[in-house]
Motif scaffolding. Structure first.
Motif, PDB file in Angstrom:
ATOM      1  N   LEU A 149      49.734  41.734  50.726  1.00 29.73           N
ATOM      2  CA  LEU A 149      50.123  42.729  49.730  1.00 29.73           C
ATOM      3  C   LEU A 149      50.443  42.089  48.379  1.00 29.73           C
ATOM      4  N   ASP A 150      50.912  40.850  48.395  1.00 33.20           N
ATOM      5  CA  ASP A 150      51.278  40.171  47.151  1.00 33.20           C
ATOM      6  C   ASP A 150      50.076  39.559  46.433  1.00 33.20           C
ATOM      7  N   ALA A 151      48.940  39.440  47.103  1.00 34.32           N
ATOM      8  CA  ALA A 151      47.778  38.772  46.510  1.00 34.32           C
ATOM      9  C   ALA A 151      47.257  39.540  45.301  1.00 34.32           C
ATOM     10  N   ARG A 152      46.899  38.801  44.238  1.00 35.30           N
ATOM     11  CA  ARG A 152      46.327  39.408  43.044  1.00 35.30           C
ATOM     12  C   ARG A 152      44.816  39.573  43.167  1.00 35.30           C
ATOM     13  N   SER A 153      44.194  38.749  44.013  1.00 37.55           N
ATOM     14  CA  SER A 153      42.753  38.842  44.238  1.00 37.55           C
ATOM     15  C   SER A 153      42.434  38.203  45.584  1.00 37.55           C
ATOM     16  N   VAL A 154      41.244  38.501  46.107  1.00 37.72           N
ATOM     17  CA  VAL A 154      40.860  37.969  47.406  1.00 37.72           C
ATOM     18  C   VAL A 154      39.343  38.050  47.557  1.00 37.72           C
ATOM     19  N   HIS A 155      38.803  37.150  48.345  1.00 36.21           N
ATOM     20  CA  HIS A 155      37.411  37.253  48.759  1.00 36.21           C
ATOM     21  C   HIS A 155      37.400  37.712  50.202  1.00 36.21           C
TER      22      HIS A 155
ATOM     23  N   THR B 185      43.033  49.622  46.609  1.00 39.85           N
ATOM     24  CA  THR B 185      42.597  50.492  47.693  1.00 39.85           C
ATOM     25  C   THR B 185      42.870  49.831  49.038  1.00 39.85           C
ATOM     26  N   PHE B 186      42.567  48.545  49.154  1.00 42.65           N
ATOM     27  CA  PHE B 186      42.817  47.807  50.386  1.00 42.65           C
ATOM     28  C   PHE B 186      44.316  47.676  50.641  1.00 42.65           C
ATOM     29  N   ARG B 187      45.078  47.432  49.576  1.00 38.75           N
ATOM     30  CA  ARG B 187      46.529  47.287  49.731  1.00 38.75           C
ATOM     31  C   ARG B 187      47.150  48.595  50.205  1.00 38.75           C
ATOM     32  N   GLU B 188      46.645  49.708  49.708  1.00 40.88           N
ATOM     33  CA  GLU B 188      47.153  51.002  50.161  1.00 40.88           C
ATOM     34  C   GLU B 188      46.861  51.225  51.640  1.00 40.88           C
ATOM     35  N   LEU B 189      45.671  50.803  52.088  1.00 44.88           N
ATOM     36  CA  LEU B 189      45.345  50.931  53.502  1.00 44.88           C
ATOM     37  C   LEU B 189      46.283  50.083  54.356  1.00 44.88           C
ATOM     38  N   VAL B 190      46.594  48.888  53.884  1.00 51.16           N
ATOM     39  CA  VAL B 190      47.522  48.034  54.613  1.00 51.16           C
ATOM     40  C   VAL B 190      48.883  48.704  54.715  1.00 51.16           C
ATOM     41  N   THR B 191      49.377  49.216  53.567  1.00 51.89           N
ATOM     42  CA  THR B 191      50.684  49.860  53.546  1.00 51.89           C
ATOM     43  C   THR B 191      50.708  51.108  54.421  1.00 51.89           C
ATOM     44  N   ASP B 192      49.686  51.941  54.294  1.00 47.43           N
ATOM     45  CA  ASP B 192      49.650  53.206  55.041  1.00 47.43           C
ATOM     46  C   ASP B 192      49.570  52.994  56.539  1.00 47.43           C
TER      47      ASP B 192
END
Length: 252
Positions: free
Chosen positions: A49-55, A152-159
């Motif tokens: 969740l803290d990541a600013r970017s990712v591959h 969008t990915f972070r929201e999926l993780v949180t949800d």
């Protein structure tokens, strides 16, 4: 266009990530290998969740009635993105670039033939190997825009974060692509999901696998907080999306 189908499959990969890193109460111990499985899972979730970017590279069969496919994207919280989606089994692939409010999409010949059987050949001839270019506000490109935003990915993780009833087991330390990791596994809905958590650094999840109920897939996560490549297709290699999909861009 059938970009919605692409987005659905990309979202499915993101869901694998979300399911693999749900945990309990956060812990701050330095020796992550000694922590209970649930706390390790929680540490990896917070790091993601803290990541600013990712591959992100996801490949395999995500479940019943879903063909094996590959998603390979570098993306950040600002909505910048570069990579592609391969639908597998010669169903077609799409290259994706998003920078700021500009989006470029280049489907290959197999995509047009299989995903757009009516009119696809015409679209392919118009593009002639070039990218479609449009605005991030164009509703026809919304599936690509949403897939390219790390939020969008972070929201999926949180949800999808589990609060009760989630049980984790911890495996022995193993190496994933040269990185020392500790695996934590949860089982549910007929599937076994394992997150391989980096024992060093911020304790990111570097690989997540899902097995069972028709699924056999892996999601590899890397290049955390590294800038997304900035190169964009040159003008001579682009065609306005409205010239391909019709005049008058649809605004969201």
């Amino acid at each position: 266009m059938t970009g919605q189908r692409i987005a659905t499959r990309v979202a499915a990969c993101a869901a694998v990530v979300a399911l693999g890193v749900t945990g309990g109460t956060a812990a701050q111990a330095d020796d992550i290998e000694s922590l209970p499985a649930a706390q390790i899972a929680d540490r990896s979730r917070e790091a993601l969740l803290d990541a600013r970017s990712v591959h992100l590279r996801a490949q395999g069969d995500l479940g019943k009635d879903r063909a094996a496919m590959t998603v390979d994207l570098s993306l950040d919280r600002d909505g910048n993105c570069v990579g592609g989606v391969d639908l597998g089994k010669d169903e077609g692939s799409v290259e994706i670039v998003k920078r700021g409010q500009d989006v470029w999409v280049k489907p290959d010949a197999d995509f047009w033939e299989n995903q757009v059987p009516i009119g696809g050949q015409t679209f392919e001839e118009i593009l002639d190997g070039r990218y479609m270019k449009g605005s991030a506000t164009d509703s026809r490109l919304r599936p690509v825009v949403e897939a390219c935003d790390l939020d969008t990915f972070r929201e999926l993780v949180t949800d999808n974060t589990g609060t009760t009833g989630t049980t984790f087991t911890k495996g022995g330390v193993t190496t994933v692509d040269g990185i020392r990791t500790v695996p934590v596994t949860t089982v549910g809905h007929g599937q076994r999901i394992t997150a391989y958590v980096d024992t060093g650094g911020e304790h990111h999840p570097v690989r997540i696998t899902v097995r069972g109920d028709g699924a056999d897939a892996a999601v590899d996560l890397s290049r955390f907080d590294e800038p997304v490549p900035t190169a964009t297709p040159p003008p001579e290699q682009t065609v306005d999306v409205s010239a391909v999909l019709g005049r008058g861009p649809a605004q969201s």
